[in-house]
Scaffold this active site. Sequence first.
Site, mmCIF file in Angstrom:
data_model
loop_
_atom_site.group_PDB
_atom_site.id
_atom_site.type_symbol
_atom_site.label_atom_id
_atom_site.label_comp_id
_atom_site.label_asym_id
_atom_site.label_seq_id
_atom_site.Cartn_x
_atom_site.Cartn_y
_atom_site.Cartn_z
ATOM 1 N N ARG A 162 -15.039 -6.414 58.797
ATOM 2 C CA ARG A 162 -15.024 -5.580 57.578
ATOM 3 C C ARG A 162 -16.392 -5.638 56.889
ATOM 4 O O ARG A 162 -17.395 -5.877 57.517
ATOM 5 C CB ARG A 162 -13.900 -6.004 56.602
ATOM 6 C CG ARG A 162 -12.546 -6.267 57.245
ATOM 7 C CD ARG A 162 -11.996 -5.075 57.998
ATOM 8 N NE ARG A 162 -10.604 -5.306 58.410
ATOM 9 C CZ ARG A 162 -10.024 -4.692 59.425
ATOM 10 N NH1 ARG A 162 -10.693 -3.808 60.146
ATOM 11 N NH2 ARG A 162 -8.765 -4.937 59.728
ATOM 12 N N ASN B 257 -15.412 -0.139 62.924
ATOM 13 C CA ASN B 257 -14.488 0.749 62.190
ATOM 14 C C ASN B 257 -14.450 0.439 60.696
ATOM 15 O O ASN B 257 -13.402 0.165 60.119
ATOM 16 C CB ASN B 257 -13.076 0.713 62.805
ATOM 17 C CG ASN B 257 -12.415 -0.651 62.739
ATOM 18 O OD1 ASN B 257 -13.085 -1.680 62.715
ATOM 19 N ND2 ASN B 257 -11.093 -0.661 62.703
ATOM 20 N N LYS C 116 -18.130 1.896 70.956
ATOM 21 C CA LYS C 116 -16.678 1.765 70.887
ATOM 22 C C LYS C 116 -16.004 3.133 70.857
ATOM 23 O O LYS C 116 -16.355 3.990 70.045
ATOM 24 C CB LYS C 116 -16.311 0.989 69.614
ATOM 25 C CG LYS C 116 -14.830 0.849 69.369
ATOM 26 C CD LYS C 116 -14.169 -0.145 70.303
ATOM 27 C CE LYS C 116 -12.663 -0.079 70.227
ATOM 28 N NZ LYS C 116 -12.016 -1.317 69.869
ATOM 29 N N LEU D 159 -2.124 -3.240 66.592
ATOM 30 C CA LEU D 159 -2.198 -2.221 67.635
ATOM 31 C C LEU D 159 -3.207 -2.647 68.684
ATOM 32 O O LEU D 159 -4.271 -3.164 68.321
ATOM 33 C CB LEU D 159 -2.586 -0.864 67.039
ATOM 34 C CG LEU D 159 -1.477 -0.227 66.203
ATOM 35 C CD1 LEU D 159 -2.001 0.993 65.451
ATOM 36 C CD2 LEU D 159 -0.284 0.172 67.083
ATOM 37 N N HIS E 296 -6.401 -8.041 56.946
ATOM 38 C CA HIS E 296 -5.932 -7.088 55.921
ATOM 39 C C HIS E 296 -5.346 -7.919 54.789
ATOM 40 O O HIS E 296 -4.741 -8.969 55.048
ATOM 41 C CB HIS E 296 -4.817 -6.186 56.467
ATOM 42 C CG HIS E 296 -5.277 -5.191 57.487
ATOM 43 N ND1 HIS E 296 -5.854 -3.994 57.148
ATOM 44 C CD2 HIS E 296 -5.243 -5.223 58.837
ATOM 45 C CE1 HIS E 296 -6.149 -3.312 58.246
ATOM 46 N NE2 HIS E 296 -5.798 -4.043 59.297
ATOM 47 N N HIS F 227 -14.484 -9.403 70.579
ATOM 48 C CA HIS F 227 -13.827 -8.322 69.812
ATOM 49 C C HIS F 227 -13.408 -8.842 68.430
ATOM 50 O O HIS F 227 -12.395 -9.534 68.302
ATOM 51 C CB HIS F 227 -12.592 -7.800 70.565
ATOM 52 C CG HIS F 227 -11.960 -6.599 69.921
ATOM 53 N ND1 HIS F 227 -11.653 -5.447 70.620
ATOM 54 C CD2 HIS F 227 -11.576 -6.351 68.641
ATOM 55 C CE1 HIS F 227 -11.112 -4.562 69.807
ATOM 56 N NE2 HIS F 227 -11.045 -5.090 68.592
#
Length: 348
Positions: free
Chosen positions: A18, A42, A100, A220, A252, A14
Amino acid sequence: MTDRLEIRRPDDWHVHFRDGAVMKAVLPATARQFARAIVMPNLVPPVVTTDDAEAYRARLMDCLPDDLDFTPLMTAYLTDGTDPDNIAAGHETGILTAVKLYPAHATTNSAHGVTDLTRVEPVLRQMAEIGMPLLVHGEVTDPDIDIFDREAVFIERVLKPLLERIPDLRVVLEHITTAESANFVRSAGDNLAATITPHHMLINRSDLFRGGIRPHLYCLPIAKREQHRLAVREAAVSGHPRFFLGTDTAPHAVKDKESECGCAGIFNAPTALELYLEAFEEDAALEHFERFASLNGPAFYRLPPNETRVRLTREPTETPGPLDLPDGNTVLPFRSGQMLRWSVDVVG
Ligand code: NCD
Ligand code: ZN
């Protein structure tokens, strides 16, 4: 005391790489240790079709340094409009390893997620038929449900009914954070497994507020009470075949974490393997480390384990400092500035 360990090279089930400059900056941290990684879809916009995944894989391979031997395993982001035939064809040709599921608005870049599982039932039935895994971000998004309860409620409201409707569907419950999830996976059939992150083995919800608010520990699903951390950690170190390594490394920029509305995600790729190992050592479970890191994941994904090996040596190493991005921003690794107790070398 064990000072040296040699195991098959691990995989990370997992990862968020990016795209563009961030991808180029963070990819080596994973690829230098892990042989393969499940690549999360994502992006903005998300990777939704087989063609998107193939193009993303090519961008990853283009920026992989020549001296690193690494294979990205691609996923597609399930949306209300996903075409079952496109997904099945992608799996058949080896481009797509898994699909996913993000419940719409559950986490970073999940606005395109599924609003109602009954809409994607044809895709899920097709996946069950061909044995293609569904990777699940297991949190309900109902704003009335307390953020610390969203994972446990997801099991009752979504996951249990889904597995009752499609009992053959192969599911990975990603980044579990609760005793409920660990127990549910243990009690389920062979078609349900879970990934566990290093941070959820190491921090509880009080750590998020230790001495002040700690934006770099916000991810999260959010870290839960100590009793849940202990249950998740126990599942990881137990050697049980359906728990395996998945870091959820999620970079991030520091400015986006340290802001009025900070992003969720912990960038742990530079320190993950060493920190997992420390936890296994503290729990006197080093003999289960290879299963968790290198064997259980491939077995669930029906892939061969890696033939190459890594050597883990008890030798204090410094954690890397912040990673510079070309735009002047930086990304801060988990536990940056602290010493690690082990060092890792790929021995071929
Ligand atoms: C992830 C991200 O930043 O993409 N964030 C996180 O907190 N884990 C998304 C996710 O896996 O939920
Ligand atoms: Zn993730």
